[in-house]
Design a protein around this motif. Structure first.
Motif, PDB file in Angstrom:
ATOM      1  N   UNK A  44       1.209   5.585  -5.929  1.00  0.00           N
ATOM      2  CA  UNK A  44       1.872   4.459  -6.589  1.00  0.00           C
ATOM      3  C   UNK A  44       3.377   4.552  -6.367  1.00  0.00           C
ATOM      4  N   UNK A  45       3.892   5.771  -6.444  1.00  0.00           N
ATOM      5  CA  UNK A  45       5.328   5.951  -6.183  1.00  0.00           C
ATOM      6  C   UNK A  45       5.645   5.546  -4.761  1.00  0.00           C
ATOM      7  N   UNK A  46       4.737   5.863  -3.844  1.00  0.00           N
ATOM      8  CA  UNK A  46       4.977   5.529  -2.446  1.00  0.00           C
ATOM      9  C   UNK A  46       4.882   4.023  -2.205  1.00  0.00           C
TER      10      UNK A  46
ATOM     11  N   UNK B 135       0.832  -1.197   0.000  1.00  0.00           N
ATOM     12  CA  UNK B 135       0.000   0.000   0.000  1.00  0.00           C
ATOM     13  C   UNK B 135       0.868   1.248   0.000  1.00  0.00           C
ATOM     14  N   UNK B 136       0.299   2.348  -0.478  1.00  0.00           N
ATOM     15  CA  UNK B 136       1.013   3.620  -0.445  1.00  0.00           C
ATOM     16  C   UNK B 136       0.017   4.742  -0.334  1.00  0.00           C
ATOM     17  N   UNK B 137       0.490   5.929   0.024  1.00  0.00           N
ATOM     18  CA  UNK B 137      -0.382   7.090   0.121  1.00  0.00           C
ATOM     19  C   UNK B 137       0.154   8.187  -0.787  1.00  0.00           C
TER      20      UNK B 137
ATOM     21  N   UNK C  61       7.591   2.329  -5.195  1.00  0.00           N
ATOM     22  CA  UNK C  61       8.882   2.959  -5.439  1.00  0.00           C
ATOM     23  C   UNK C  61       9.139   3.181  -6.924  1.00  0.00           C
ATOM     24  N   UNK C  62       8.065   3.458  -7.659  1.00  0.00           N
ATOM     25  CA  UNK C  62       8.201   3.716  -9.089  1.00  0.00           C
ATOM     26  C   UNK C  62       7.447   4.989  -9.429  1.00  0.00           C
ATOM     27  N   UNK C  63       8.066   5.816 -10.259  1.00  0.00           N
ATOM     28  CA  UNK C  63       7.448   7.078 -10.642  1.00  0.00           C
ATOM     29  C   UNK C  63       6.978   6.959 -12.088  1.00  0.00           C
TER      30      UNK C  63
ATOM     31  N   UNK D 101      -8.070  19.653  -2.353  1.00  0.00           N
ATOM     32  CA  UNK D 101      -6.946  18.773  -2.018  1.00  0.00           C
ATOM     33  C   UNK D 101      -7.471  17.350  -1.922  1.00  0.00           C
ATOM     34  N   UNK D 102      -6.709  16.404  -2.409  1.00  0.00           N
ATOM     35  CA  UNK D 102      -7.113  15.001  -2.423  1.00  0.00           C
ATOM     36  C   UNK D 102      -5.967  14.152  -1.884  1.00  0.00           C
ATOM     37  N   UNK D 103      -6.295  13.243  -0.978  1.00  0.00           N
ATOM     38  CA  UNK D 103      -5.322  12.271  -0.481  1.00  0.00           C
ATOM     39  C   UNK D 103      -5.882  10.882  -0.754  1.00  0.00           C
ATOM     40  N   UNK D 104      -5.038   9.971  -1.234  1.00  0.00           N
ATOM     41  CA  UNK D 104      -5.520   8.625  -1.528  1.00  0.00           C
ATOM     42  C   UNK D 104      -4.593   7.585  -0.940  1.00  0.00           C
ATOM     43  N   UNK D 105      -5.169   6.437  -0.659  1.00  0.00           N
ATOM     44  CA  UNK D 105      -4.379   5.253  -0.329  1.00  0.00           C
ATOM     45  C   UNK D 105      -4.592   4.273  -1.478  1.00  0.00           C
ATOM     46  N   UNK D 106      -3.501   3.772  -1.998  1.00  0.00           N
ATOM     47  CA  UNK D 106      -3.541   2.873  -3.150  1.00  0.00           C
ATOM     48  C   UNK D 106      -2.938   1.543  -2.749  1.00  0.00           C
TER      49      UNK D 106
END
Lengths: 740, 443, 163
Positions: free
Chosen positions: A716-718, A587-589, A721-723, A604-609
């Motif tokens: 997704x980056x979080x 998971x990442x935020x 670890x991919x941008x 503002x938007x915050x998501x958990x993926x």
């Protein structure tokens, strides 16, 4: 009693022979015939239509009719505008009939677009309602011999403090046809609001959940005929021949219409039209030419001639950049994909044309259709009737144009043109491909020292403001050419909308390259360039924050001067639980913020993926958002728009890209252009509405598109670890990036 | 479906086998967990590719479950078997398995505790995989995310539920040998043979099985069954009207679709999804090996075949064509085949909507394998259940008609499709086959 | 002539057997609930209930509907007397443009008729064939849960306007 669609339809049909005389000024959008208002500008669209009775009418029975040049698109504007008028007039919303965009009845407010409805129409209606109220109070004062200060409006009456009352109907009996609006109105104190600011039940929902008449697709005037179009299979296709005669003899066919490469069929019953359309398409022979971009789309676009627009250029020599970053963000074409393909009705009778359409701009459409048919504009009447959500300039105007052409071919019969799913998918104007090339540096303290942005894009608006932007007009025997588009100037912008970061940056250069040539048909898609530009900016800010070793939310706060922006960022972060977030495996935020157009709503938007490592599938598990749209007329409506914007943007961001070969668009249906389904929907979405009573309306509808895209990319980056920087962020791209 | 003869046969074998081979193999004693091992990155990457070729994740992942955590039910003629958790979880997965444990499972079908595995896990194919490749798979599997998930109990009928029976089965049917290349063939052919007979285990579905559930060696790729679907015979044994050339087979395996044959559905869909991720050379090798076993047949050029098949569809709904208008109004509902009317109203929109309208073009029905197959099993499944791509991914969408059409109506339209679009003899078992499918559906 | 049973009433329809139910409902019977969204069985805007099961009326020819019970949203309730599920959609304000909603309600009704207390996972899986482009999914799910007599999460009190 509210204006239900059937009322509108019926009235319009009855008034067909043209006897609705309305005495208000119809100032065109460009303000050419503007009368001098002498001094301060009038609020909102009052500037264009300054007579009070253009907006508010009171009938002899005291019933109030409100007129707006805006259209209900499903965003709840009908309910919100009704609430504003009700509040100022002191009556219940149920006592108001709201008439929306109609070239014979309402002011010309251009397009319902740009999230401007509340700013333009809401501001005007609120002011006009207040001024009508004061006018009626003045008349009551004279009638009752009581000072105006001792009078107030309540439930359709003006009431004196001694209990005497006069009804609105009596007071308005002589009308107020020549009364012009004043710049300042005695608006109600927001603290005393009883309607505005409360979440309102949408007036259109009951009919929609019970099978009532609600959409242009539901209109069934007597004598209505059905029509289907055979669309050209590609942009440059020309019709060589079609067996018009044979199809004309098919059961139920009233007429086969052909004008150059415009081809269609009119029948009495709907399924007959579909059968005949298929038969007609089977006999049609087209000459086609490949014209679509091949190879690297972005390289191809960058090679086209472009007009350079410098949107920001300031340099503070003192700022010292230490770590420098560069990144290029891209997106191909994405479609509106309205769930109900476009539809329109038209009736050509006595040298006049009436069109029922879900176009976002009935006045510009009227002018365009008039030009296409060589009719004077006064003989064309366009009435907005709700369609399915359009999210910008979709095929609504094209369906209306086809309806007009077919109606002319079978005069005195209402003709209903319904586009097929494949036609809507392949012929609608898409959101244009865009490139955003960013570079910047952080200084020794980690602050952003320098920011450079270069963007490439086609026009984001080819709306009909002329026959040349009606797609069928391109295929007539005497065609209209699509005009060369012009960029929308900043601060609104098109492909450069939101390209200037709102963050405090000492050195800033932002350049836009406007590409007039459009190999694929494009126009306005919800938030225009802001979707990609905010995706780029907010992804890049995260990359800079990472380089500076800073928390992404704190980094944004550090660079935001606007208090309302910081409030929205903090609210979303708190709602999400940003502090103290524990990361589950996979998971990442991610976080993102934007102020739409740098002058409208704050979101503002915050998501958990969660990322599925083996497949690369990303799913938004939950989202939290905060929205500040100024005075919140209908907080639940705001919440609805932001929830919807988050989900739609998530679908664009993870799944959507128009596909094509050398000649044709190959995204023809939902199997070839998948969008989010229930399996993709987050577990929860929390939206906090920050109400600012008394503040100007900032609009809401487009505020979440950009921030959601970046929040997902950042999450997704979080997580992995991919941008990723090329939209959409598909599972194949994610898997390729995360590897084994 | 239980084959009683198989049951009897196996019972006898069980007694013999148990006597000859003893009741169990010996368990191993290594206790090292996955976390304590490190693996070479190149080896892990190689294992990932091999795993895709072997479809490990496809079987060992439950519906909506975590990757490799097992729990997927596999229907067999002997009952239902659940795939096991092969993540590196120490308690519920194979986290404690050593490299040798893993090799023994792959090559001999015996787990760490010494119990026999069911050949639903195709160790009779994986036995051909080299030690190096098995080690690479081990490295890949042991570096996956550990998931705690208990495997549901199998529901098998006697005596298949007795693992010692499998010792006898192996004795009869397991040829536990590593693959040896044929020096008379090319490197590509040998690679293909290695993959097909080994990891890709094509015969596990596409070869018919005997009463004991073992592949019939004399009928390789002659057609079989898998999870309620018919796995058609390959190449020369294929019922498709068009020859499977190497190009067509490559397109089908790589893209999941070939314009002259159809699209991969049912259990084949995830297989082609995996084959899309491996190097193209591997798919070419598979194709080279498989096509080497075909006889040569001549066909008309592709465009002609497609046009002819499309014409059949046009004719099926062509009563609405302009030149047939009088025909349409003259014919009454009764004289028309009920299946034909259903086809025109339910199917024709997608399966023939008129040339020149933009549409996704399903392969013309006349060319598809399922319409020409010896059994209506696949055609019925698709009609009843539809086709549903993975979320967010492009792919054919076909609604299932199991709710909209009654049993009799499904039979009518499927029989109509066979009669109209195939030159092969009509199916006589549509009704019974449909009953079989319906019995599986939850009520 | 084909006789159809729609919401408990018999209708004699003069249309050919291969005509999909959607066009008969809208064109012949002037009913608005079932909508044209794709005509391909991909989006669910046309969803109605036949013999208790949710089906796509755009790919269901009327020839297969003789003697079968067809239910449309008009048969569930009216604005004055909405059914529990329709009431739930109003209470949750579960619509933006609303074009998909009639199809959503019919699909959900079929689920609740068969399973009055579905889990969240069951609801999501059941609703998967229906698309919503506006992104109203959260409210649609809340409305279905509400109608299934489960406590809604974070319900916002609404001020209703009498209509």
């Amino acid at each position: 009693m509210n204006a239900s669609i059937s009322d509108v339809g019926r009235r319009a049909f009855l008034a067909r022979s043209g006897a609705l005389v309305v005495a208000f000024s119809l100032a065109p959008l460009q303000g050419v015939a503007q009368e001098k208002t002498g001094g301060a500008k009038l609020p909102g669209s009052l500037e264009k239509a300054p007579l009070l009775d253009a907006w508010i009418r009171v009938g002899a029975d005291g019933g109030v009719t409100v007129f707006t040049g805006k259209a209900e698109l499903g965003q709840g504007v009908r309910t919100a505008l009704t609430a504003l008028a009700a509040e100022e007039l002191g009556i219940a919303p149920a006592g108001i009939v709201l008439v929306t965009a109609d070239t014979s009845r309402t002011p010309d407010e251009g397009y319902t677009a740009g999230s401007n409805s509340m700013k333009d129409s809401g501001t005007a209606i609120r002011s006009a309602a207040a001024q009508v109220r004061e006018l009626l109070i003045e008349r009551a004062s004279a009638k009752l011999g009581v000072a105006a200060e001792r009078l107030h409006a309540k439930d359709g009456n003006v009431v004196a403090d001694d209990g005497r009352r006069v009804g609105f109907g009596d007071l308005a009996a002589q009308g107020y046809a020549e009364v012009r609006a004043k710049p300042d109105a005695k608006l109600k104190d927001p603290r005393s609001y009883s309607v505005v600011g409360k979440s309102l039940a949408r007036v259109d929902i009951p009919a929609k959940v019970t099978g009532g008449v609600a959409y242009v697709q539901d209109l069934r005037p007597p004598g209505m005929l059905h029509a289907r179009v055979v669309c050209p299979p590609s942009y440059r296709a020309r019709l060589r021949d079609a067996d018009v005669g044979a199809v004309a003899r098919m059961p139920g066919v009233v007429k086969v219409v052909r004008d150059g490469s415009v081809l269609g069929v009119v029948t009495a019953h709907e399924f007959d039209a579909i059968r005949a359309m298929r038969a007609l398409a089977a006999t049609a022979r087209w000459d086609e030419q490949p014209s679509l971009p091949h190879g690297d789309l972005f390289a191809a676009l960058q090679a086209l001639p472009a007009q350079e627009i410098v949107n920001a250029d300031r340099h503070d020599g003192a700022a010292q950049g230490m770590r420098r970053l560069e990144a290029t963000y891209t997106r191909g074409y994405q479609m509106h994909g309205s769930i109900g393909p476009s539809c329109a009705l038209a009736l050509y009778q006595d040298d006049a044309l009436t069109v029922w359409t879900h176009s976002q701009g009935v006045y510009p459409l009227r002018a365009s259709i008039a030009e296409m048919l060589h009719l004077p504009a006064e003989r064309v009447h366009c009435i907005h009737v709700e369609g399915s959500g359009c999210y910008g300039h979709n095929a609504a105007d094209d369906a209306a144009a086809y309806a007009a052409l077919f109606a002319r071919a079978v005069p005195a019969h209402p003709v209903r043109v319904q586009w097929m799913r494949e036609q809507e998918h392949t012929c609608e104007p898409y959101g244009p491909a865009m490139i955003a090339k960013l570079s910047g540096s952080v200084d020794a303290s980690g602050g952003i020292a320098e920011w450079n942005a270069e963007g490439w894009s086609n026009s984001h608006s080819t709306r009909p403001g002329g026959a040349g932007n009606l797609m069928p007009a391109w295929y007539l025997a005497t065609p209209f050419a699509q005009p060369v588009p012009k960029p929308i100037p900043m601060p609104e912008g098109g492909g450069d909308r939101n390209s200037i970061p709102i963050y405090t940056v000492p050195s800033l250069r932002v350049v836009h390259r406007f590409i007039p040539a459009m190999p694929i048909r494009v126009s306005a898609l919800r938030s225009l360039g802001a979707y990609v530009n905010v995706f780029a900016i907010e992804s890049f800010v995260d990359e800079l924050a990472h380089a500076a070793g800073s928390d992404p939310v704190a980094y944004r706060i550090r660079h935001l001067g606007d208090r309302r922006a910081r409030d929205v960022v903090n609210a979303a972060a708190t709602r999400f639980g940003w502090e103290g977030f524990t990361r589950k495996p996979g998971h990442g935020r991610g976080f993102a913020f934007a102020r739409y157009k740098n002058l409208a709503a704050y979101c503002a938007v915050a998501v958990e993926v969660s990322l599925e490592h083996e497949t690369g599938r990303a799913r938004v598990v939950r989202a939290a958002a905060a929205i500040d749209s100024g005075q919140a007329v209908d907080p639940d409506g705001l919440r609805n728009q932001i929830e919807g914007g988050i989900i739609q943007s998530m679908s664009w961001t993870l799944f959507e890209a128009v596909s094509y070969d050398a000649t044709r668009i190959t995204s023809v249906d939902w199997s070839t252009y998948p969008i989010a389904r229930f399996a993709d929907i987050p577990d929860r979405i929390d939206v906090e509405v920050i109400d600012r009573p008394g503040e100007p309306f900032l609009g809401t509808g487009e505020a979440a598109q950009g921030p959601t895209a970046a929040a997902i990319a950042n999450a997704i980056a979080d997580a992995g670890n991919v941008r990723l920087r090329d939209l959409p962020l598909t599972r194949a791209k994610i898997k390729a990036a995360i590897g084994v | 479906m239980i084959d009683l003869r198989a049951v009897r046969c196996l019972s006898m074998l069980a007694l013999v086998g148990a006597a000859l081979l003893g009741c169990a193999e010996s368990p191993t004693t290594t206790a090292q967990t996955a976390a304590e091992r490190t693996f070479d990155r190149a080896q892990v990457a190689k294992g990932a590719e091999l795993s895709a070729l072997g479809d490990c994740r496809v079987c060992h992942t439950g519906d909506g479950g975590r990757a490799f955590a097992g729990g997927r039910p596999l229907p067999t003629p002997f009952g239902t078997i659940y795939s096991t958790n092969i993540t590196p979880d120490a308690e519920t997965g194979i986290g404690r398995w050593s490299r040798d444990d893993f090799r023994r499972a792959m090559h001999e079908g015996i787990d760490r505790a010494g119990r026999h595995l069911y050949p639903a896990f195709p160790y009779d194919h994986f036995t051909h995989v080299t030690d190096d490749d098995v080690d690479a798979l081990y490295a890949f599997i042991m570096t996956r995310e550990a998931v705690s998930a208990r495997t549901p109990r199998n529901r098998l009928v006697f005596p298949a539920n007795l693992r010692p029976v499998l010792a006898a089965w192996n004795w009869l049917y397991l040829d536990a040998r590593r693959f040896t290349p044929d020096p008379a063939q090319s490197a590509e052919w040998n690679r293909g043979a290695y993959l097909v007979e080994g990891l890709a285990h094509c015969g596990a579905c596409h070869t018919p099985r005997n009463i004991a559930g073992a592949e019939k060696r004399g009928e390789p790729f002659g057609g079989g069954d898998a999870e309620g679907w018919h796995a058609p015979g390959l190449l020369a044994a294929s019922p498709a009207p068009v020859e499977w050339t190497a190009d067509a087979l490559f397109r089908y395996l790589r893209n999941g679709f070939d314009a002259e044959h159809g699209l991969a559905a049912g259990p084949m869909a995830p297989v082609v999804d995996e084959l899309a991720t491996v190097p193209e050379a591997e798919v070419h090798a598979i194709v080279t090996y498989l096509t080497s076993r075909t006889g040569q047949t001549r066909n008309a050029p592709a465009n002609e075949r497609i046009a002819a098949a499309e014409q059949r569809e046009f004719d099926a709904v062509g009563r609405h064509a302009p030149d047939r208008a009088s025909e349409a109004s003259a014919s009454s509902a009764e004289t028309q085949d009920a299946g034909e009317v259903i086809f025109a109203g339910a199917c024709a929109t997608c399966h023939y909507a008129g040339a020149g309208t933009p549409r996704t073009t399903p392969v013309p029905l006349a060319l598809t394998t399922s319409v020409n197959a010896p059994t209506p099993q696949n055609a019925l499944r698709v009609v009843v259940e539809g086709l549903h791509p993975a979320s967010g991914e492009p792919g054919a969408i076909m609604p299932g008609f199991g709710s909209a059409l009654t049993h009799a109506q499904i039979v009518a339209v499927v029989e109509y499709v066979r009669a109209r679009f195939s030159d092969r003899p009509r199916w006589t078992d549509v009704n019974a086959t449909l009953h079989g499918i319906e019995r599986e559906q939850p009520k | 002539m084909i006789e159809l049973d729609v919401n408990g009433r018999r209708h004699a329809v003069d249309a050919e057997g291969d005509t999909p139910l959607l066009y008969v409902l809208r064109d012949h019977l002037a009913m608005n609930g079932a909508k044209f969204g794709c005509g391909l069985g991909q989006c669910g805007a046309c969803t109605v209930i036949v013999d208790g099961k949710a089906v796509f009326s755009c790919v269901t020819p009327i020839s297969v509907l003789g003697g079968r019970a067809i239910r449309t949203i008009e048969g569930l309730g009216t604005p004055d007397r909405p059914s529990p599920l329709q009431r739930a959609f109003i209470d949750e304000q579960a619509a933006q443009c609303g074009y998909c909603i009639a199809g959503m309600i019919m699909r959900a009704q079929a689920l609740l008729d068969a399973n009055p207390s579905p889990s969240d996972a069951e609801i999501r899986r059941h609703m998967a064939p229906n698309l919503c482009r506006c992104g109203t999914h959260m409210r649609i799910l809340r409305a279905i849960r509400r109608a299934a007599q489960r406590v809604p999460t974070a319900a916002t009190p609404l001020r209703s306007t009498p209509t």
